[in-house]
Scaffold this motif. Structure first.
Motif, PDB file in Angstrom:
ATOM      1  N   GLU A 137       0.818  -1.210   0.000  1.00  0.00           N
ATOM      2  CA  GLU A 137       0.000   0.000   0.000  1.00  0.00           C
ATOM      3  C   GLU A 137       0.856   1.267   0.000  1.00  0.00           C
ATOM      4  OE1 GLU A 137      -3.960   0.553   2.305  1.00  0.00           O
ATOM      5  OE2 GLU A 137      -2.416   1.415   3.606  1.00  0.00           O
ATOM      6  N   ARG A 138       2.085   1.191   0.537  1.00  0.00           N
ATOM      7  CA  ARG A 138       2.975   2.357   0.536  1.00  0.00           C
ATOM      8  C   ARG A 138       3.462   2.726  -0.862  1.00  0.00           C
ATOM      9  NH1 ARG A 138       4.872   4.536   5.261  1.00  0.00           N
ATOM     10  NH2 ARG A 138       4.511   3.338   7.179  1.00  0.00           N
ATOM     11  N   VAL A 139       3.250   1.817  -1.806  1.00  0.00           N
ATOM     12  CA  VAL A 139       3.668   2.063  -3.198  1.00  0.00           C
ATOM     13  C   VAL A 139       2.448   2.181  -4.110  1.00  0.00           C
ATOM     14  CG1 VAL A 139       4.982   1.127  -5.161  1.00  0.00           C
ATOM     15  CG2 VAL A 139       5.857   0.874  -2.820  1.00  0.00           C
ATOM     16  N   VAL A 140       1.491   1.289  -3.937  1.00  0.00           N
ATOM     17  CA  VAL A 140       0.315   1.250  -4.818  1.00  0.00           C
ATOM     18  C   VAL A 140      -0.862   1.923  -4.108  1.00  0.00           C
ATOM     19  CG1 VAL A 140      -1.186  -0.203  -6.227  1.00  0.00           C
ATOM     20  CG2 VAL A 140       1.192  -0.877  -5.832  1.00  0.00           C
ATOM     21  N   SER A 141      -0.883   3.253  -4.150  1.00  0.00           N
ATOM     22  CA  SER A 141      -1.947   4.070  -3.558  1.00  0.00           C
ATOM     23  C   SER A 141      -1.669   5.510  -3.961  1.00  0.00           C
ATOM     24  CB  SER A 141      -1.956   3.941  -2.029  1.00  0.00           C
ATOM     25  OG  SER A 141      -0.761   4.472  -1.478  1.00  0.00           O
ATOM     26  N   GLY A 142      -2.584   6.417  -3.575  1.00  0.00           N
ATOM     27  CA  GLY A 142      -2.347   7.826  -3.852  1.00  0.00           C
ATOM     28  C   GLY A 142      -1.093   8.326  -3.166  1.00  0.00           C
ATOM     29  N   LEU A 143      -0.916   7.939  -1.893  1.00  0.00           N
ATOM     30  CA  LEU A 143       0.307   8.317  -1.183  1.00  0.00           C
ATOM     31  C   LEU A 143       1.517   7.612  -1.777  1.00  0.00           C
ATOM     32  CD1 LEU A 143      -0.823   8.438   2.555  1.00  0.00           C
ATOM     33  CD2 LEU A 143      -0.255  10.356   1.052  1.00  0.00           C
ATOM     34  N   GLY A 144       1.292   6.428  -2.344  1.00  0.00           N
ATOM     35  CA  GLY A 144       2.376   5.721  -3.007  1.00  0.00           C
ATOM     36  C   GLY A 144       2.909   6.491  -4.210  1.00  0.00           C
ATOM     37  N   ILE A 145       2.013   7.099  -4.972  1.00  0.00           N
ATOM     38  CA  ILE A 145       2.442   7.919  -6.105  1.00  0.00           C
ATOM     39  C   ILE A 145       3.365   9.033  -5.617  1.00  0.00           C
ATOM     40  CG2 ILE A 145       1.648   9.581  -7.844  1.00  0.00           C
ATOM     41  CD1 ILE A 145      -0.828   7.854  -8.229  1.00  0.00           C
ATOM     42  N   LEU A 146       2.977   9.680  -4.526  1.00  0.00           N
ATOM     43  CA  LEU A 146       3.803  10.745  -3.967  1.00  0.00           C
ATOM     44  C   LEU A 146       5.145  10.203  -3.488  1.00  0.00           C
ATOM     45  CD1 LEU A 146       4.286  13.622  -2.990  1.00  0.00           C
ATOM     46  CD2 LEU A 146       3.026  13.048  -0.899  1.00  0.00           C
ATOM     47  N   SER A 147       5.140   9.046  -2.834  1.00  0.00           N
ATOM     48  CA  SER A 147       6.387   8.455  -2.335  1.00  0.00           C
ATOM     49  C   SER A 147       7.344   8.111  -3.470  1.00  0.00           C
ATOM     50  CB  SER A 147       6.076   7.196  -1.510  1.00  0.00           C
ATOM     51  OG  SER A 147       5.385   7.513  -0.330  1.00  0.00           O
ATOM     52  N   ILE A 148       6.795   7.555  -4.547  1.00  0.00           N
ATOM     53  CA  ILE A 148       7.642   7.234  -5.705  1.00  0.00           C
ATOM     54  C   ILE A 148       8.234   8.510  -6.289  1.00  0.00           C
ATOM     55  CG2 ILE A 148       7.699   6.227  -8.024  1.00  0.00           C
ATOM     56  CD1 ILE A 148       5.308   4.455  -7.125  1.00  0.00           C
ATOM     57  N   TYR A 149       7.411   9.550  -6.397  1.00  0.00           N
ATOM     58  CA  TYR A 149       7.881  10.835  -6.916  1.00  0.00           C
ATOM     59  C   TYR A 149       9.010  11.386  -6.049  1.00  0.00           C
ATOM     60  CZ  TYR A 149       7.809  15.703  -8.465  1.00  0.00           C
ATOM     61  OH  TYR A 149       8.172  16.950  -8.944  1.00  0.00           O
ATOM     62  N   GLN A 150       8.827  11.363  -4.727  1.00  0.00           N
ATOM     63  CA  GLN A 150       9.858  11.876  -3.820  1.00  0.00           C
ATOM     64  C   GLN A 150      11.145  11.073  -3.956  1.00  0.00           C
ATOM     65  OE1 GLN A 150       7.343  11.415  -0.355  1.00  0.00           O
ATOM     66  NE2 GLN A 150       7.281  13.632  -0.014  1.00  0.00           N
ATOM     67  N   PHE A 151      11.012   9.765  -4.111  1.00  0.00           N
ATOM     68  CA  PHE A 151      12.174   8.884  -4.301  1.00  0.00           C
ATOM     69  C   PHE A 151      12.951   9.277  -5.555  1.00  0.00           C
ATOM     70  CE2 PHE A 151      13.240   5.002  -6.839  1.00  0.00           C
ATOM     71  CZ  PHE A 151      14.432   4.665  -6.197  1.00  0.00           C
TER      72      PHE A 151
END
Length: 341
Positions: free
Chosen positions: A192-206
């Motif tokens: 869920e930390r990757v495949v979710s709305g917040l996941g999109i943000l986390s991938i972007y920040q990465f």
């Protein structure tokens, strides 16, 4: 003729719908209204106002989909000071049968009320009418569930599969996992930390922090605003939606790379769910994100990662895969559930 009341209850808004059920196939909407949830101290006065405006008799049955856990037909909303119990609602509203279900369970019932126009098919597969059906949906979190046919009806079962471990499959995803573990100071990361709305943000920040590509000023500002509002109950921006729109429009390289990783991970997790259930009745992609990034899900990378399971590929190639386009699938599901009470 049976009069049904369906509700989709969220912390911000609630949609109520009156539906008639008869011997003819389908459920027919009579009246619908949307309310600001916070304007009411409880669901009862909202329903009473709704029924008065509809100028109709008391419904025979009601089902309310709740954005939160439902235990023994009771629910306490996360972002709203409401404590709901089906027996109290039945007594105070005079409705003979009332049920409360989780909003993702409502999506499961909603599948049974969808038409072909409500779906975009990614893979036709080989449909088996009595086989299980699976649901996966990335939104605020990552919902998962399934339907099993029992006699002539389907039973919907919830799942917490979104909290299973994120399983990286290549060097970049391994780096993403390490980034998440270090950033949050945790020992494991859920999918869920990757495949979710917040996941999109986390991938972007990465990708941003590794300077994979330059940021666009508008997206950078939205992400910074969100980061500065960390800990606040309500945010003024939704960077995940902004990043997704930029990727679909092809106007930001960093956003495009973010969604590429997101779609690949989404497809891989959908494939994991399919392996566990073999849902030849269909795998349905729900959630608020899918319809908004439809072209990115249709470009082939989702299905490629869905079926990329070694010698199990032939099995997954036979599973029908559909994207749900109707944003009111949960409300439809609440009405379907009410009809079965």
């Amino acid at each position: 003729m049976t009069l049904l009341l369906a509700g989709d209850i969220g912390g911000t808004k609630t949609i109520l719908r009156l539906v008639k059920s008869s011997d003819a196939p389908g459920l027919h909407t009579v009246y619908e209204e949307t309310f600001r949830s916070g304007d009411f101290p409880d669901l009862v006065p909202m329903v009473q106002q709704f029924l008065a405006a509809a100028n109709t008799e008391t419904p025979d049955k009601a089902c309310f989909a709740i954005a939160g856990p439902v235990v023994n037909n009771t629910a306490k909303l996360t972002n709203l000071a409401w404590l709901l119990a089906a027996d109290r609602l039945s007594e105070e509203l005079g409705i003979a049968a009332v049920s409360l279900i989780n909003d993702f369970a409502a999506v499961g019932y909603g599948i049974l009320g969808l038409s072909k126009q409500d779906l975009s098919t990614l893979q036709v597969g080989k449909h088996q009418p009595d086989a299980p059906m699976a649901i996966i949906g990335a939104g605020t979190g990552l919902g998962q569930g399934f339907l099993i046919k029992q006699g002539h009806q389907y039973q919907v079962f919830p799942s917490e599969g979104g909290h299973a471990d994120f399983a990286p499959r290549n060097e970049l995803e391994f780096q993403l996992l390490k980034y998440l573990l270090d950033k949050h100071g945790i020992q494991r990361a859920s999918v869920e930390r990757v495949v979710s709305g917040l996941g999109i943000l986390s991938i972007y920040q990465f990708l941003r922090d590794r300077k994979i590509a330059a940021e666009s000023p508008d997206i950078a500002e939205a992400v910074r605003t969100w980061e500065q509002e960390a800990g606040q109950p309500e945010k003024t921006v939704d960077p995940g939606a902004i990043i997704g729109s930029a990727a679909v429009e092809g106007r930001d390289r960093l956003a495009e790379q973010t969604l590429q990783i997101f779609v690949e991970a989404y497809g891989a997790e959908a494939g994991n769910l399919a392996l566990k259930l073999l849902p030849y009745g269909g795998l349905y992609i729900a959630g608020g994100i899918a319809a908004k990034i439809l072209p990115l899900l249709q470009n082939g990378s989702f299905l490629l990662n869905f079926t990329e399971k070694g010698r199990m590929r032939p099995l997954l190639e036979e599973i029908p895969v559909h994207i749900i386009l109707n944003p009111q699938v949960g409300l439809i599901g609440a009405a379907v559930c009410a009809s079965k009470l």
